[in-house]
Write an enzyme that holds these catalytic residues in place. Structure first.
Site, PDB file in Angstrom:
ATOM      1  N   SER A   1     -19.765 -38.600 -24.724  1.00  0.00           N
ATOM      2  CA  SER A   1     -19.905 -37.657 -25.844  1.00  0.00           C
ATOM      3  C   SER A   1     -21.128 -37.949 -26.689  1.00  0.00           C
ATOM      4  O   SER A   1     -21.673 -37.052 -27.317  1.00  0.00           O
ATOM      5  CB  SER A   1     -18.697 -37.762 -26.780  1.00  0.00           C
ATOM      6  OG  SER A   1     -17.531 -37.435 -26.117  1.00  0.00           O
TER       7      SER A   1
ATOM      8  N   HIS B   1     -20.269 -32.917 -19.691  1.00  0.00           N
ATOM      9  CA  HIS B   1     -19.467 -33.204 -20.872  1.00  0.00           C
ATOM     10  C   HIS B   1     -18.314 -32.219 -20.948  1.00  0.00           C
ATOM     11  O   HIS B   1     -18.491 -31.054 -21.335  1.00  0.00           O
ATOM     12  CB  HIS B   1     -20.345 -33.142 -22.131  1.00  0.00           C
ATOM     13  CG  HIS B   1     -19.623 -33.532 -23.368  1.00  0.00           C
ATOM     14  ND1 HIS B   1     -19.780 -32.887 -24.574  1.00  0.00           N
ATOM     15  CD2 HIS B   1     -18.711 -34.508 -23.593  1.00  0.00           C
ATOM     16  CE1 HIS B   1     -18.994 -33.450 -25.473  1.00  0.00           C
ATOM     17  NE2 HIS B   1     -18.335 -34.425 -24.901  1.00  0.00           N
TER      18      HIS B   1
ATOM     19  N   GLU C   1     -20.582 -28.951 -20.946  1.00  0.00           N
ATOM     20  CA  GLU C   1     -22.021 -29.038 -21.215  1.00  0.00           C
ATOM     21  C   GLU C   1     -22.670 -29.777 -20.048  1.00  0.00           C
ATOM     22  O   GLU C   1     -22.271 -30.902 -19.725  1.00  0.00           O
ATOM     23  CB  GLU C   1     -22.287 -29.793 -22.522  1.00  0.00           C
ATOM     24  CG  GLU C   1     -21.920 -29.000 -23.755  1.00  0.00           C
ATOM     25  CD  GLU C   1     -22.180 -29.775 -25.046  1.00  0.00           C
ATOM     26  OE1 GLU C   1     -22.952 -29.303 -25.882  1.00  0.00           O
ATOM     27  OE2 GLU C   1     -21.585 -30.852 -25.220  1.00  0.00           O
TER      28      GLU C   1
ATOM     29  N   ASN D   1     -21.402 -31.473 -30.127  1.00  0.00           N
ATOM     30  CA  ASN D   1     -21.146 -32.562 -31.070  1.00  0.00           C
ATOM     31  C   ASN D   1     -22.250 -32.706 -32.111  1.00  0.00           C
ATOM     32  O   ASN D   1     -21.987 -33.151 -33.235  1.00  0.00           O
ATOM     33  CB  ASN D   1     -20.930 -33.885 -30.327  1.00  0.00           C
ATOM     34  CG  ASN D   1     -19.504 -33.982 -29.814  1.00  0.00           C
ATOM     35  OD1 ASN D   1     -18.620 -33.270 -30.282  1.00  0.00           O
ATOM     36  ND2 ASN D   1     -19.278 -34.830 -28.839  1.00  0.00           N
TER      37      ASN D   1
HETATM   38  N1  LIG Z   1     -11.255 -37.913 -25.965  1.00  0.00           N
HETATM   39  C1  LIG Z   1     -12.061 -36.874 -26.141  1.00  0.00           C
HETATM   40  O1  LIG Z   1     -11.766 -35.930 -26.911  1.00  0.00           O
HETATM   41  C2  LIG Z   1     -13.360 -36.796 -25.363  1.00  0.00           C
HETATM   42  C3  LIG Z   1     -13.971 -35.528 -25.180  1.00  0.00           C
HETATM   43  C4  LIG Z   1     -15.133 -35.447 -24.414  1.00  0.00           C
HETATM   44  C5  LIG Z   1     -15.694 -36.597 -23.878  1.00  0.00           C
HETATM   45  N2  LIG Z   1     -15.107 -37.806 -24.107  1.00  0.00           N
HETATM   46  C6  LIG Z   1     -15.730 -38.991 -23.503  1.00  0.00           C
HETATM   47  O2  LIG Z   1     -14.991 -39.306 -22.340  1.00  0.00           O
HETATM   48  C7  LIG Z   1     -15.048 -40.714 -22.094  1.00  0.00           C
HETATM   49  C8  LIG Z   1     -13.645 -41.265 -21.996  1.00  0.00           C
HETATM   50  O3  LIG Z   1     -12.966 -41.008 -23.207  1.00  0.00           O
HETATM   51  P1  LIG Z   1     -11.364 -41.018 -23.284  1.00  0.00           P
HETATM   52  O4  LIG Z   1     -11.022 -40.306 -24.535  1.00  0.00           O
HETATM   53  O5  LIG Z   1     -10.772 -40.573 -21.989  1.00  0.00           O
HETATM   54  O6  LIG Z   1     -11.097 -42.580 -23.480  1.00  0.00           O
HETATM   55  P2  LIG Z   1      -9.786 -43.406 -23.084  1.00  0.00           P
HETATM   56  O7  LIG Z   1      -9.839 -44.647 -23.895  1.00  0.00           O
HETATM   57  O8  LIG Z   1      -8.579 -42.541 -23.151  1.00  0.00           O
HETATM   58  O9  LIG Z   1     -10.035 -43.762 -21.537  1.00  0.00           O
HETATM   59  C9  LIG Z   1     -11.013 -44.637 -21.095  1.00  0.00           C
HETATM   60  C10 LIG Z   1     -10.508 -45.267 -19.821  1.00  0.00           C
HETATM   61  O10 LIG Z   1     -11.559 -46.015 -19.202  1.00  0.00           O
HETATM   62  C11 LIG Z   1     -10.933 -47.094 -18.548  1.00  0.00           C
HETATM   63  N3  LIG Z   1     -11.939 -48.079 -18.191  1.00  0.00           N
HETATM   64  C12 LIG Z   1     -12.605 -48.942 -18.995  1.00  0.00           C
HETATM   65  N4  LIG Z   1     -13.444 -49.691 -18.258  1.00  0.00           N
HETATM   66  C13 LIG Z   1     -13.336 -49.280 -16.974  1.00  0.00           C
HETATM   67  C14 LIG Z   1     -13.964 -49.671 -15.741  1.00  0.00           C
HETATM   68  N5  LIG Z   1     -14.886 -50.626 -15.694  1.00  0.00           N
HETATM   69  N6  LIG Z   1     -13.595 -49.043 -14.596  1.00  0.00           N
HETATM   70  C15 LIG Z   1     -12.659 -48.074 -14.624  1.00  0.00           C
HETATM   71  N7  LIG Z   1     -12.038 -47.667 -15.757  1.00  0.00           N
HETATM   72  C16 LIG Z   1     -12.377 -48.261 -16.911  1.00  0.00           C
HETATM   73  C17 LIG Z   1      -9.902 -47.565 -19.560  1.00  0.00           C
HETATM   74  O11 LIG Z   1      -8.916 -48.375 -18.939  1.00  0.00           O
HETATM   75  C18 LIG Z   1      -9.352 -46.236 -20.043  1.00  0.00           C
HETATM   76  O12 LIG Z   1      -8.252 -45.822 -19.252  1.00  0.00           O
HETATM   77  C19 LIG Z   1     -15.879 -41.292 -23.252  1.00  0.00           C
HETATM   78  O13 LIG Z   1     -17.207 -41.405 -22.832  1.00  0.00           O
HETATM   79  C20 LIG Z   1     -15.729 -40.246 -24.335  1.00  0.00           C
HETATM   80  O14 LIG Z   1     -16.831 -40.242 -25.233  1.00  0.00           O
HETATM   81  C21 LIG Z   1     -13.937 -37.939 -24.810  1.00  0.00           C
END
Ligand SMILES: NC(=O)c1ccc[n+]([C@@H]2O[C@H](COP(=O)([O-])OP(=O)(O)OC[C@H]3O[C@@H](n4cnc5c(N)ncnc54)[C@H](O)[C@@H]3O)[C@@H](O)[C@H]2O)c1
Length: 290
Positions: free
Chosen positions: A122, A143, A155, A194
């Site tokens: 993000s 994204h 995106e 964002n």
């Molecule tokens: N939550 C939102 O609203 C949202 C929206 C758009 C984009 N994002 C982006 O998406 C990405 C993930 O966000 P999220 O909300 O799902 O976070 P989250 O914390 O729910 O999930 C992240 C996951 O990554 C895993 N992880 C960490 N290190 C790892 C590795 N080396 N190998 C495999 N898995 C690994 C963790 O165990 C966890 O399950 C981020 O970059 C975030 O900025 C989030």
């Protein structure tokens, strides 16, 4: 000519990884999910299965399609099992060093030099991830928005080095295969959405903290005055106070032109565990927070 993508990979199975896995499975794709350790496999499967079950309950897929989808899903802690993937979406936690390590690993294991490496970051620059690989032309941002099955937008983030082949393959994947609406954006901090949204949300928190109006009235101001479907404080509770705090901090570190300074109130809320809907309490209280 863009190649159509069937063998997909997803790295990380949290909120976004599980949602992206679900939409890929519902689109009929073969999906390998890379998790960080063997201990995470069962939890990842539970998350994806729960999403698919919800889709069945809402009549969006049949029980037979649900079974078939699970047959096309493999969850593994071994990156070598992603070797034959045509496109992989990285969806790990929002930490630069972690994501760079993941991109390096993918670069090492993906056999096809034209395979697309995508991130759903993000707030980080996609180019900083591309630089961790020996194939920056194959790297893009995809994204997605949360919840992934419900939100129509993706995106498509292009760095200066993304090839047109990579861009076209990723766009066809998101638009034609997954059925999302795609907007193309340059690789700048916060992309389009964002970069506009986060400064607005931080301004709403400052306004609330200064006592300009109460939470309901700030939210009603924007729903009734601007036609937004949800007010900023209710939206913050939905996104998660911890998630938005780290996104805003990352944006502030990357682009000082954007006003994304995190108000002290948000930091206090994270310390107190007031994380929004998921903890049952944020700007509002919720029943049965999980
Ligand atoms: N939550 C939102 O609203 C949202 C929206 C758009 C984009 N994002 C982006 O998406 C990405 C993930 O966000 P999220 O909300 O799902 O976070 P989250 O914390 O729910 O999930 C992240 C996951 O990554 C895993 N992880 C960490 N290190 C790892 C590795 N080396 N190998 C495999 N898995 C690994 C963790 O165990 C966890 O399950 C981020 O970059 C975030 O900025 C989030």
């Amino acid at each position: 000519m863009t190649e159509s993508v069937y063998r997909t990979g997803v790295v990380g199975c949290g909120t976004m990884g599980a949602g992206i896995t679900e939409v890929c499975l519902r689109a009929g794709l073969d999906v390998r999910v890379l998790v960080s350790s063997a201990h995470r496999v069962d939890d990842a499967r539970r998350r994806v299965t729960a999403g698919l079950r919800r889709a069945v309950a809402k009549g969006r897929m049949t029980p037979d399609e649900h079974e078939a989808a699970l047959g096309r899903l493999r969850i593994t802690p071994d990156p070598a099992e992603l070797a034959d993937r045509q496109l992989v979406v990285e969806a790990t936690s929002e930490e630069l060093h972690l994501k760079r390590a993941v991109f390096k690993t993918l670069d090492h294991h993906l056999a096809d030099p034209t395979a697309v490496l995508a991130s759903t970051t993000s707030s980080l620059l996609v180019n900083d991830l591309a630089e961790a690989t020996g194939r920056p032309a194959s790297v893009v941002g995809l994204h997605f928005f949360n919840p992934v099955p419900a939100m129509p937008l993706v995106e498509l983030v292009l760095t200066d080095r993304t090839s047109e082949h990579t861009a076209a393959t990723a766009e066809t994947f998101a638009a034609d295969t997954l059925g999302k609406e795609v907007i193309r954006t340059r690789d700048r901090c916060g992309f389009v959405v964002n970069a506009l949204l986060v400064p607005y949300l931080m301004a709403a928190v400052r306004m609330y903290d200064q006592g300009v109006a109460d939470a309901e009235d700030i939210d009603r101001g924007m729903t009734l005055g601007c036609g937004y479907p949800m007010g900023p404080l209710a939206l913050l509770d939905m996104i998660g106070i911890d998630t938005i705090t780290s996104v805003a901090r990352g944006m502030r570190d990357n682009d000082t032109d954007l006003i994304t300074e995190v108000p002290p109130l948000l930091t206090r809320m994270v310390e107190e565990g007031r994380l929004g809907r998921k903890s049952g309490w944020g700007f509002y209280r919720y029943d049965g927070g999980s």
